[in-house]
Scaffold this motif. Sequence first.
Motif, mmCIF file in Angstrom:
data_model
loop_
_atom_site.group_PDB
_atom_site.id
_atom_site.type_symbol
_atom_site.label_atom_id
_atom_site.label_comp_id
_atom_site.label_asym_id
_atom_site.label_seq_id
_atom_site.Cartn_x
_atom_site.Cartn_y
_atom_site.Cartn_z
ATOM 1 N N LEU A 121 -4.280 0.525 -51.998
ATOM 2 C CA LEU A 121 -5.434 -0.273 -52.420
ATOM 3 C C LEU A 121 -5.538 -1.501 -51.519
ATOM 4 O O LEU A 121 -4.523 -2.069 -51.111
ATOM 5 C CB LEU A 121 -5.292 -0.704 -53.886
ATOM 6 N N LEU A 122 -6.761 -1.907 -51.232
ATOM 7 C CA LEU A 122 -7.033 -3.060 -50.378
ATOM 8 C C LEU A 122 -7.706 -4.158 -51.186
ATOM 9 O O LEU A 122 -8.732 -3.919 -51.826
ATOM 10 C CB LEU A 122 -7.935 -2.632 -49.215
ATOM 11 N N LEU A 123 -7.115 -5.365 -51.194
ATOM 12 C CA LEU A 123 -7.726 -6.545 -51.796
ATOM 13 C C LEU A 123 -8.230 -7.399 -50.647
ATOM 14 O O LEU A 123 -7.434 -7.918 -49.862
ATOM 15 C CB LEU A 123 -6.724 -7.323 -52.656
ATOM 16 N N LEU A 124 -9.531 -7.554 -50.538
ATOM 17 C CA LEU A 124 -10.141 -8.036 -49.307
ATOM 18 C C LEU A 124 -11.068 -9.220 -49.555
ATOM 19 O O LEU A 124 -12.065 -9.098 -50.275
ATOM 20 C CB LEU A 124 -10.912 -6.874 -48.668
ATOM 21 N N ASP A 125 -10.751 -10.371 -48.940
ATOM 22 C CA ASP A 125 -11.646 -11.521 -48.998
ATOM 23 C C ASP A 125 -12.823 -11.269 -48.059
ATOM 24 O O ASP A 125 -12.691 -10.573 -47.050
ATOM 25 C CB ASP A 125 -10.887 -12.779 -48.569
ATOM 26 N N VAL A 126 -13.972 -11.818 -48.398
ATOM 27 C CA VAL A 126 -15.160 -11.637 -47.558
ATOM 28 C C VAL A 126 -15.152 -12.602 -46.383
ATOM 29 O O VAL A 126 -15.420 -12.218 -45.239
ATOM 30 C CB VAL A 126 -16.444 -11.802 -48.386
ATOM 31 N N LEU A 127 -14.848 -13.882 -46.636
ATOM 32 C CA LEU A 127 -14.932 -14.903 -45.590
ATOM 33 C C LEU A 127 -13.612 -14.986 -44.832
ATOM 34 O O LEU A 127 -12.652 -15.595 -45.277
ATOM 35 C CB LEU A 127 -15.277 -16.262 -46.219
ATOM 36 N N LEU A 128 -13.576 -14.339 -43.664
ATOM 37 C CA LEU A 128 -12.396 -14.323 -42.812
ATOM 38 C C LEU A 128 -12.749 -14.938 -41.464
ATOM 39 O O LEU A 128 -13.920 -14.962 -41.071
ATOM 40 C CB LEU A 128 -11.903 -12.879 -42.629
ATOM 41 N N PRO A 129 -11.748 -15.441 -40.732
ATOM 42 C CA PRO A 129 -12.052 -16.194 -39.501
ATOM 43 C C PRO A 129 -12.551 -15.365 -38.332
ATOM 44 O O PRO A 129 -13.130 -15.906 -37.405
ATOM 45 C CB PRO A 129 -10.695 -16.843 -39.168
ATOM 46 N N ASP A 130 -12.344 -14.059 -38.348
ATOM 47 C CA ASP A 130 -12.831 -13.244 -37.225
ATOM 48 C C ASP A 130 -13.874 -12.238 -37.719
ATOM 49 O O ASP A 130 -15.060 -12.509 -37.684
ATOM 50 C CB ASP A 130 -11.666 -12.551 -36.509
ATOM 51 N N LEU A 131 -13.425 -11.094 -38.191
ATOM 52 C CA LEU A 131 -14.322 -10.110 -38.790
ATOM 53 C C LEU A 131 -14.464 -10.427 -40.274
ATOM 54 O O LEU A 131 -13.475 -10.703 -40.943
ATOM 55 C CB LEU A 131 -13.747 -8.705 -38.628
#
Length: 245
Positions: free
Chosen positions: A67-77
């Motif tokens: 499972l992936l817990l993923l923030d939207v606002l990241l410094p690159d992609l």
Amino acid sequence: MTAMLSASPTSAAPLPRGSGQRLLVVDDDPRMTELLQTTLSLAGYEVATAGCGGEALRAYADLPPDLLLLDVLLPDLDGFTVCRRLVDNGARLPVLFLTARDSVEDRVTGFAMGADDYLTKPFSLPELLARVHALLRRAGRSAEAGPLLCFADLTVDERSRRVRRGDRLIALSPTEYKLLRYLLINADQVMSKEQIMDHVWQHHFGDGVVEKLVSRLRAKVDTHAPALIHTMRGFGYSLRLPEGG
């Protein structure tokens, strides 16, 4: 992105625990990452972390998580791009977006990219654990999985989660797979947007979420005639052969 989380449960019910499933937490805030890693590890999960989109893609390639817990606002992609790249490369895993961006458009975009759930910051840790547990349970492979599901030249292997149209292998996100399977087991019936939301997400969002998901699925499945996924205007969607097909 910094956000406050609450560790206080809303009830005395025991919190769900994992059984060693691998999770990948992607967030550029070290305090948030440490808190999530500690909380999820104590709850019985194996947790890896990444601080940017590129690092997340490399971590997935090295050892795919459950499972992936993923923030939207990241410094690159941004998280949407990370999710899209994984899906386009054939990744099949649940994705839970963690973000302070709570507009309807952001939610529609996230689900259209292949997300399975969307948790807005700030959120409580008990809610996070409940969402993670539910996504892993829904994505789990049953030992009693049935044989091939077939309609026309479309086949879905429930054991391997492989989808084919004729001889062509189709890479679907978990959300796209759930929608296709739902339409397939209800072939020739019309499924409303409300029914689809209940089955795929168990939440109700704007109609645009379902429309974008169907559009993405149709673009992968119906690349050649006959088209199988049809919009029944005013009613919903149906998997069927065209009239006279």
